[in-house]
Write a protein that holds these residues in place. Structure first.
Motif, mmCIF file in Angstrom:
data_model
loop_
_atom_site.group_PDB
_atom_site.id
_atom_site.type_symbol
_atom_site.label_atom_id
_atom_site.label_comp_id
_atom_site.label_asym_id
_atom_site.label_seq_id
_atom_site.Cartn_x
_atom_site.Cartn_y
_atom_site.Cartn_z
ATOM 1 N N GLU A 45 0.852 -1.186 0.000
ATOM 2 C CA GLU A 45 0.000 0.000 0.000
ATOM 3 C C GLU A 45 0.891 1.240 0.000
ATOM 4 O OE1 GLU A 45 -3.033 1.237 3.179
ATOM 5 O OE2 GLU A 45 -3.768 -0.633 2.318
ATOM 6 N N LEU A 46 0.747 2.066 -0.988
ATOM 7 C CA LEU A 46 1.663 3.197 -1.125
ATOM 8 C C LEU A 46 1.218 4.379 -0.251
ATOM 9 C CD1 LEU A 46 2.132 2.902 -4.982
ATOM 10 C CD2 LEU A 46 3.636 2.066 -3.169
ATOM 11 N N THR A 47 2.173 5.188 0.163
ATOM 12 C CA THR A 47 1.876 6.332 1.025
ATOM 13 C C THR A 47 1.201 7.440 0.208
ATOM 14 O OG1 THR A 47 3.929 5.817 2.158
ATOM 15 C CG2 THR A 47 2.891 7.913 2.701
ATOM 16 N N ARG A 48 0.168 8.014 0.763
ATOM 17 C CA ARG A 48 -0.551 9.069 0.055
ATOM 18 C C ARG A 48 0.323 10.324 -0.022
ATOM 19 N NH1 ARG A 48 -5.110 12.215 0.352
ATOM 20 N NH2 ARG A 48 -4.437 12.913 2.381
ATOM 21 N N ILE A 49 0.721 10.658 -1.222
ATOM 22 C CA ILE A 49 1.614 11.805 -1.385
ATOM 23 C C ILE A 49 0.885 13.123 -1.115
ATOM 24 C CG2 ILE A 49 2.898 13.114 -3.150
ATOM 25 C CD1 ILE A 49 3.848 10.380 -4.218
ATOM 26 N N ALA A 50 -0.392 13.138 -1.427
ATOM 27 C CA ALA A 50 -1.168 14.364 -1.214
ATOM 28 C C ALA A 50 -1.193 14.768 0.265
ATOM 29 C CB ALA A 50 -2.591 14.173 -1.731
ATOM 30 N N VAL A 60 8.262 7.942 2.586
ATOM 31 C CA VAL A 60 7.092 7.445 1.867
ATOM 32 C C VAL A 60 7.409 6.115 1.201
ATOM 33 C CG1 VAL A 60 6.201 9.747 1.417
ATOM 34 C CG2 VAL A 60 7.689 8.689 -0.260
ATOM 35 N N LEU A 61 6.413 5.291 1.181
ATOM 36 C CA LEU A 61 6.508 4.050 0.435
ATOM 37 C C LEU A 61 5.910 4.351 -0.936
ATOM 38 C CD1 LEU A 61 7.152 1.065 0.296
ATOM 39 C CD2 LEU A 61 5.035 0.570 1.478
ATOM 40 N N ALA A 62 6.746 4.301 -1.976
ATOM 41 C CA ALA A 62 6.282 4.725 -3.292
ATOM 42 C C ALA A 62 6.879 3.838 -4.372
ATOM 43 C CB ALA A 62 6.666 6.178 -3.533
ATOM 44 N N GLN A 63 6.423 4.084 -5.576
ATOM 45 C CA GLN A 63 6.845 3.263 -6.701
ATOM 46 C C GLN A 63 7.549 4.143 -7.724
ATOM 47 O OE1 GLN A 63 3.974 0.410 -7.876
ATOM 48 N NE2 GLN A 63 4.431 0.620 -10.045
ATOM 49 N N VAL A 64 8.645 3.623 -8.281
ATOM 50 C CA VAL A 64 9.346 4.402 -9.308
ATOM 51 C C VAL A 64 8.450 4.474 -10.545
ATOM 52 C CG1 VAL A 64 11.383 4.527 -10.783
ATOM 53 C CG2 VAL A 64 11.579 3.675 -8.431
ATOM 54 N N ASP A 65 8.293 5.682 -11.040
ATOM 55 C CA ASP A 65 7.355 5.904 -12.126
ATOM 56 C C ASP A 65 8.118 6.111 -13.440
ATOM 57 O OD1 ASP A 65 4.950 6.530 -13.416
ATOM 58 O OD2 ASP A 65 5.187 8.669 -12.987
ATOM 59 N N ARG A 66 9.094 7.007 -13.403
ATOM 60 C CA ARG A 66 9.796 7.365 -14.624
ATOM 61 C C ARG A 66 11.192 7.831 -14.250
ATOM 62 N NH1 ARG A 66 6.765 11.873 -17.920
ATOM 63 N NH2 ARG A 66 8.283 13.203 -16.882
ATOM 64 N N GLU A 81 16.914 12.250 -12.914
ATOM 65 C CA GLU A 81 15.616 12.671 -12.375
ATOM 66 C C GLU A 81 14.718 11.456 -12.246
ATOM 67 O OE1 GLU A 81 15.349 17.167 -14.252
ATOM 68 O OE2 GLU A 81 14.728 15.435 -15.436
ATOM 69 N N VAL A 82 14.283 11.208 -11.017
ATOM 70 C CA VAL A 82 13.451 10.030 -10.773
ATOM 71 C C VAL A 82 12.102 10.509 -10.250
ATOM 72 C CG1 VAL A 82 13.228 7.907 -9.431
ATOM 73 C CG2 VAL A 82 15.475 8.663 -10.203
ATOM 74 N N ARG A 83 11.062 10.102 -10.951
ATOM 75 C CA ARG A 83 9.733 10.481 -10.473
ATOM 76 C C ARG A 83 9.115 9.277 -9.793
ATOM 77 N NH1 ARG A 83 5.498 12.820 -14.744
ATOM 78 N NH2 ARG A 83 4.796 10.670 -14.831
ATOM 79 N N ILE A 84 8.672 9.470 -8.550
ATOM 80 C CA ILE A 84 8.022 8.365 -7.847
ATOM 81 C C ILE A 84 6.557 8.714 -7.639
ATOM 82 C CG2 ILE A 84 10.134 7.571 -6.709
ATOM 83 C CD1 ILE A 84 9.212 9.024 -4.181
ATOM 84 N N THR A 85 5.737 7.689 -7.427
ATOM 85 C CA THR A 85 4.301 7.928 -7.381
ATOM 86 C C THR A 85 3.607 7.038 -6.357
ATOM 87 O OG1 THR A 85 2.268 7.870 -8.701
ATOM 88 C CG2 THR A 85 3.925 6.222 -9.215
ATOM 89 N N ASP A 86 2.455 7.508 -5.926
ATOM 90 C CA ASP A 86 1.597 6.659 -5.094
ATOM 91 C C ASP A 86 0.429 6.146 -5.935
ATOM 92 O OD1 ASP A 86 0.042 8.875 -5.472
ATOM 93 O OD2 ASP A 86 -0.281 9.319 -3.364
ATOM 94 N N GLY A 87 0.529 6.330 -7.219
ATOM 95 C CA GLY A 87 -0.557 5.912 -8.097
ATOM 96 C C GLY A 87 -1.428 7.088 -8.490
ATOM 97 N N LEU A 105 17.012 1.870 -9.902
ATOM 98 C CA LEU A 105 15.741 2.596 -9.782
ATOM 99 C C LEU A 105 14.904 2.356 -11.037
ATOM 100 C CD1 LEU A 105 17.049 5.870 -8.136
ATOM 101 C CD2 LEU A 105 15.420 4.262 -7.137
ATOM 102 N N LEU A 106 14.479 1.119 -11.217
ATOM 103 C CA LEU A 106 13.741 0.779 -12.420
ATOM 104 C C LEU A 106 12.268 1.086 -12.241
ATOM 105 C CD1 LEU A 106 15.487 -2.643 -13.077
ATOM 106 C CD2 LEU A 106 15.981 -0.415 -14.130
ATOM 107 N N PRO A 107 11.621 1.617 -13.260
ATOM 108 C CA PRO A 107 10.183 1.886 -13.152
ATOM 109 C C PRO A 107 9.442 0.638 -12.690
ATOM 110 C CG PRO A 107 11.051 2.846 -15.157
ATOM 111 C CD PRO A 107 12.168 2.053 -14.549
ATOM 112 N N GLY A 108 8.514 0.849 -11.740
ATOM 113 C CA GLY A 108 7.754 -0.282 -11.216
ATOM 114 C C GLY A 108 8.297 -0.775 -9.875
ATOM 115 N N ARG A 109 9.556 -0.496 -9.612
ATOM 116 C CA ARG A 109 10.114 -0.945 -8.328
ATOM 117 C C ARG A 109 9.585 -0.094 -7.180
ATOM 118 N NH1 ARG A 109 16.137 -3.179 -9.147
ATOM 119 N NH2 ARG A 109 15.429 -5.211 -9.881
#
Ligand code: ADP
Ligand code: MG
Length: 749
Positions: A45-50, A60-66, A81-87, A105-109
Motif C-alpha cells: 500500500e503506497l503512502t498518500r503523497i497528497a 514514503v513508500l512509493a513506486q518508481v514511475d519514470r 531525475e526520478v519520479r516516484i508515485t503513489d498511483g 531505480l527501475l520503473p515499477g520498483r
C-alpha cells in the motif's frame, strides 16, 4: 546486561551511536526503544503523497514511475531525475552524478524514499533523497548488509520512524532490531494483578511488538499496553500530588451561622440557583476541614461563579481569616473589586462610620497602583485589616504577605498549569496551605479534567441564572460577501440607537512598530492578553498574511467612517491602569457606545447593556477564546449577537472552525473541538521544547476510557501506598515521566 540506561555505542558502533545522539537525541537503549514508529507503511500500500506537508522530513513508500538521465549543460556530470508515485500524485527526486542508480531505480520498483519535502513550481520534490528499495538488496550499499535490508522489509507492517537527514527510517529500524536482538527485557513496572485485570501485555513483549508488529491486531495490543504506562504515570503523578497537598495542614474555616456570610445571604437580591447552592455546600464543607480544599468550579460564562466565591470568602472572614481573589488582568481585578463591593454594600465598609456589625474591608491590590495606595494595600493585607484582597495573578509573584490567609480564589485561570497552582499553594511559609478555589469558564472535556486539572476536585455549574438571553453568532465572510461588513456596522448603529452598547474586538493593539501582538507585559505581567503566535491556528496555504487588524487603527477608522458620530472608546493592555479603569467605567456607565478592545475583555467583564460583539479577524483567535469573548454579550435582558468577521475563504478549515463556533453555544462541544485542533501532550504545563513528549501514544481525544480506568487504578494505588514504596517500578515510571527536575519539585510540595 542491556539495561535501559546502557549506552548504545557497544551495540551499534561509535559512528551510528553518535548519529543517533546528535540527530535525534537518542543516547541509551531506553531512548531508542522508546523511539516509537510514527506510523506503519503497509506492504503493498503506497503512502498518500497528497497528505505530505512541505518542509517536513518524510518517509514514503512509493513506486518508481519514470527515470530520466541528462547531462548538465554548464558543468560536467549528469542529473538523474526520478519520479516516484503513489498511483495518483508524484514526487520528484533528483540525484547529481549518480547515474549508476539508474540500474536499480527501475520503473515499477517499490521502496521507501526519504527526504525533506519541498515544492517547486507546483511540483512536490524530495530534497537530498535517500531510499531503500524493497525486495532488492542494497546494491553497492555502504555496508552491503543485504540480509539485513531484506529483513527490515519482511514484515507486512513496515515501521516508519521519526527520522532525520542522514538517518533515515530504515537505518533506525535496523538499529532497533540490533538492539532488540540482544535486549533481555526489563522489569515490568505494572503490577501483575493490574495487568491481568485490564488484559495488558507484558512490557517486553509490548516493546518488541510496537517496533515489529506482525499485524494490526498485535500492534493495537502493544500500543494499548504502552498507553497504559503513560496514562498511569500521569495519573499517579497527579493523584499523588493531590494526596500530598491534602496531607498538609490548612487553616480550618468552619461556618459560624450568624456572621458576615449570614448577613450577606439575608440581603442577597436574588435566590441562588440549585447549582450554586450545591457547589456552595461542598465548598463550605471543604473550608471547614483542617486540610486544604483544592476545588475547581467550572461554569459557563454568566453562571454565577463570583457569588459562590464571595460566599466562600465570607466564610473565611467569619472564621477570623483573610481571603484573596486573583484575576488574570488588572481590568478584571478592578471590575471584581467593584462588583464585590456592590454585592457587599456596607458590609464592606469596616472602619467607616456606621459600618454594620461583622463588616469587613475590601482592598484592591494591583501592580500599577500609585505608590502610596499600594503601600496602604500591602499594609492592609499584612496587618489583617483587609478581610478580602482582590488583585492580579501577578500579585503572587510580588510576595504579598497576609496576616492569616485562609482562602485563595483564582478566577478565570485557564492559563494556569498544574505547576503554577503548586507555586500558589506553597507560597506560604507558615507551613500551612490556604484553601484553594479555582474558577474557570472554559468548559473542560473529561480527559482534560482528569489530566490538566487532575489535582483538583471538579464541580460544575451547568445552569445559568434565569433571565439570561440567548446569544446568536454569525460569520461575516468578507472575502465573498464584502457588503455584509457594511451591514454589520449598520447593525451596530441600530443597536446603539436602541440604547444598547457594542464591543469591537481586534487581535492586536497596534502602533507598536514591531509585528507586535497584544500584551507586552507578557505572561507574568498584569494583563494576560494573548500572544497571537501561540493562539492562532496554523496558517493554511502558508502564504504571507497581512498583520491582524489593530485597536489603534480600527478605532479611528470606525469613528470617521461607518460609526461616525458614535461615542467610541478604546481598551487594551498597554494603557496605564487608570485609563483602563476609566474606559471600563465609562463603558459600564453607558457613557460610551462602542468599546474597541483587545482580548482584555475576554474574561469576566460584565456589562449587561452590551448586546453586540463584532470580532474582527476572528480566525486569529482560538475556538474557546471566541466562546469566551462572546460570553460578554447577552448578559442582560436583551438577546446577544456576535459577528465573526473573517477574510478566510469559504471551505477552508479556518472557516469550518468559525462555522463551528457559530453553530453551537455548547461549551463542552466546543472544548472538544478545540482540543482536536490543539497539540496534545503537554499535560503538566512544561514546554516540550527539545525534549521528547511526555505522552508519545496517549491521546486526550480518543483514549478517554483508558485514562478514566488509569485514574481509578491510580487512586486505588495511592490510597494504599501513597509514596509507592511497595511499587518501585511504578515510582520509576512516574519519575521518568515528570523528569528529574520536576520529580524533585513534587517531593518539595
Ligand atoms: P461568571 O460565572 O461568568 O463569573 P458572574 O458571577 O459574573 O458569572 O455572574 C453574572 C451575573 O449574574 C452577575 O451580575 C451576578 O450578580 C448575577 N447572578 C449570579 N447568580 C445569580 C442568580 N442566582 N440569580 C440571578 N442573577 C445571578
Ligand atoms: Mg466571572
Amino acid at each position: 546486561m542491556t539495561s535501559m540506561d546502557a549506552p548504545l555505542e557497544p551495540l551499534l558502533g561509535a559512528k551510528t551511536a553518535k548519529a543517533l545522539e546528535t540527530a535525534l537525541g537518542i543516547g541509551t537503549v531506553g531512548d531508542l526503544l522508546y523511539h516509537f514508529p510514527r506510523r506503519y507503511a503497509e506492504r503493498g500500500e503506497l503512502t498518500r503523497i497528497a497528505g505530505l506537508e512541505t518542509d517536513e522530513h518524510a518517509t514514503v513508500l512509493a513506486q518508481v514511475d519514470r527515470v530520466n538521465r541528462r547531462t548538465m549543460r554548464s558543468r560536467r556530470g549528469t542529473i538523474l531525475e526520478v519520479r516516484i508515485t503513489d498511483g495518483q500524485r508524484t514526487l520528484n527526486c533528483t540525484f547529481f552524478n549518480q547515474a549508476w542508480r539508474e540500474r536499480e531505480l527501475l520503473p515499477g520498483r517499490r521502496g521507501l524514499f526519504a527526504g525533506k519535502v519541498t515544492s517547486y513550481r507546483g511540483a512536490l520534490q524530495l530534497a537530498n533523497p535517500e531510499y531503500q528499495l524493497i525486495g532488492v538488496p542494497e546494491a553497492g550499499g555502504a555496508d552491503g548488509d543485504e540480509q539485513a535490508a531484506a529483513e527490515e522489509f519482511a514484515a507486512a507492517l513496515i515501521p516508519v520512524y521519526p527520522a532525520a537527514q542522514g538517518l533515515p527510517s530504515w537505518s533506525i529500524a535496523r538499529c532497533v532490531r540490533q538492539v532488540l536482538d540482544v535486549w533481555e527485557g526489563s522489569e515490568d513496572a505494572l503490577p501483575a494483578d493490574l495487568r491481568r485485570r485490564h488484559h495488558l501485555l507484558g512490557f517486553e513483549e509490548a516493546i518488541r511488538r510496537i517496533h515489529r508488529p506482525a499485524d494490526h491486531r498485535e500492534l493495537a495490543v502493544a500500543r494499548k499496553r504502552l498507553k497504559w504506562d503513560e496514562a498511569l504515570a500521569v495519573q499517579l503523578a497527579l493523584v499523588g500530588r493531590r494526596h500530598l497537598v491534602e496531607e498538609r495542614p490548612a487553616p480550618p474555616c468552619p461556618p459560624v451561622g450568624d456572621g458576615l456570610l449570614a448577613a450577606f445571604d439575608e440581603r442577597l437580591p436574588f435566590t441562588l440557583t440549585a447549582g450554586q447552592r450545591e457547589v456552595g455546600g461542598a465548598v463550605a464543607q471543604d473550608l471547614a476541614a483542617r486540610h486544604p480544599m483544592n476545588r475547581l468550579i467550572q461554569g459557563e460564562v454568566g453562571s454565577g461563579k463570583t457569588v459562590v466565591a464571595l460566599r466562600a470568602m465570607l466564610q473565611a472572614v467569619d472564621a477570623g481569616r483573610q481571603a484573596a481573589l486573583l484575576a488574570p488582568t488588572e481590568v478584571l481585578a478592578a471590575q471584581h473589586a467593584r462588583s464585590l463591593a456592590e454585592l457587599l454594600g456596607d458590609l464592606a465598609s469596616e472602619g467607616e462610620l456606621g459600618a454594620p456589625e461583622h463588616a469587613t474591608r475590601l482592598t484592591l491590590l494591583t501592580g500599577s497602583l500609585p505608590a502610596a495606595k499600594r503601600r496602604q494595600a500591602l499594609l492592609d493585607a499584612v496587618s489583617g485589616a483587609a478581610g478580602i484582597v482582590v488583585g492580579t495573578h501577578a500579585l503572587i509573584q510580588d510576595r504579598v504577605r497576609f496576616a492569616d490567609l485562609g482562602l485563595l480564589v483564582v478566577d478565570e485561570q485557564h492559563r494556569f498549569g498544574v505547576e503554577q497552582r503548586d507555586a500558589l499553594r506553597s507560597r506560604d511559609d507558615s507551613g500551612t496551605s490556604p484553601h484553594l478555589l479555582v474558577m474557570t469558564a472554559t468548559p473542560i472535556p473529561r480527559t482534560v479534567a482528569m489530566t490538566v486539572y487532575g489535582d483538583l476536585e471538579v464541580s460544575a455549574l451547568r445552569e445559568l441564572p434565569s433571565g439570561r438571553s440567548p446569544i446568536s453568532t454569525s460569520v461575516v465572510p468578507v472575502a465573498e460577501k464584502p457588503s455584509w461588513l457594511d451591514r454589520a456596522w449598520q447593525r451596530v448603529r441600530e443597536e446603539v440607537a436602541a440604547g444598547h452598547q457594542v464591543y469591537v474586538v481586534c487581535p492586536r493593539i497596534g502602533e507598536d512598530g514591531a509585528a507586535g501582538t497584544a500584551g507586552q507585559g507578557g505572561r507574568r505581567g498584569g494583563d494576560a492578553e494573548e500572544d497571537l503566535d501561540e493562539l492562532a491556528p496554523p496558517d493554511e496555504g502558508g502564504g504571507a498574511r497581512r498583520p491582524p487588524v489593530a485597536v489603534l487603527d480600527v478605532a479611528p477608522r470606525l469613528a470617521e467612517g461607518p460609526l461616525l458620530g458614535l461615542r467610541i472608546g478604546v481598551l487594551h493592555g498597554r494603557l496605564p491602569a487608570e485609563e483602563k479603569d476609566t474606559a471600563m467605567r465609562a463603558f459600564a456607565a453607558g457613557e460610551l457606545d462602542v468599546l474597541v478592545a483587545t482580548t482584555v475583555v475576554e474574561v469576566g467583564v460584565n456589562v449587561p447593556n452590551a448586546t453586540v460583539m463584532v470580532i474582527l479577524d476572528a480566525d486569529r483567535f482560538g475556538v474557546s477564546q471566541l466562546h469566551q469573548l462572546r460570553g460578554r454579550v447577552g448578559r442582560g435582558s436583551a438577546p446577544g449577537l456576535c459577528l465573526l468577521v473573517s477574510e478566510a475563504p469559504s471551505g477552508t478549515s479556518t472557516m469550518q472552525r468559525l462555522d463551528a463556533v457559530a453553530s453551537t453555544t455548547d461549551g463542552f462541544e466546543l472544548a472538544r473541538l478545540d482540543l482536536e485542533l490543539r497539540r496534545e501532550g503537554d499535560i503538566l504545563g512544561v514546554s516540550q521544547s527539545g525534549r521528547r513528549s511526555t505522552l508519545r501514544l496517549l491521546s486526550l481525544i480518543s483514549d478517554e476510557d483508558l485514562i478514566a480506568e488509569a485514574r481509578g487504578e491510580a487512586e486505588r494505588l495511592v490510597g494504599e501506598d501513597p509514596h509507592l514504596t511497595h511499587h518501585p517500578g511504578l515510582a520509576r515510571l512516574v519519575a521518568a515521566m515528570v523528569d528529574d527536575e520536576r520529580a524533585e519539585y513534587l517531593q518539595k510540595t
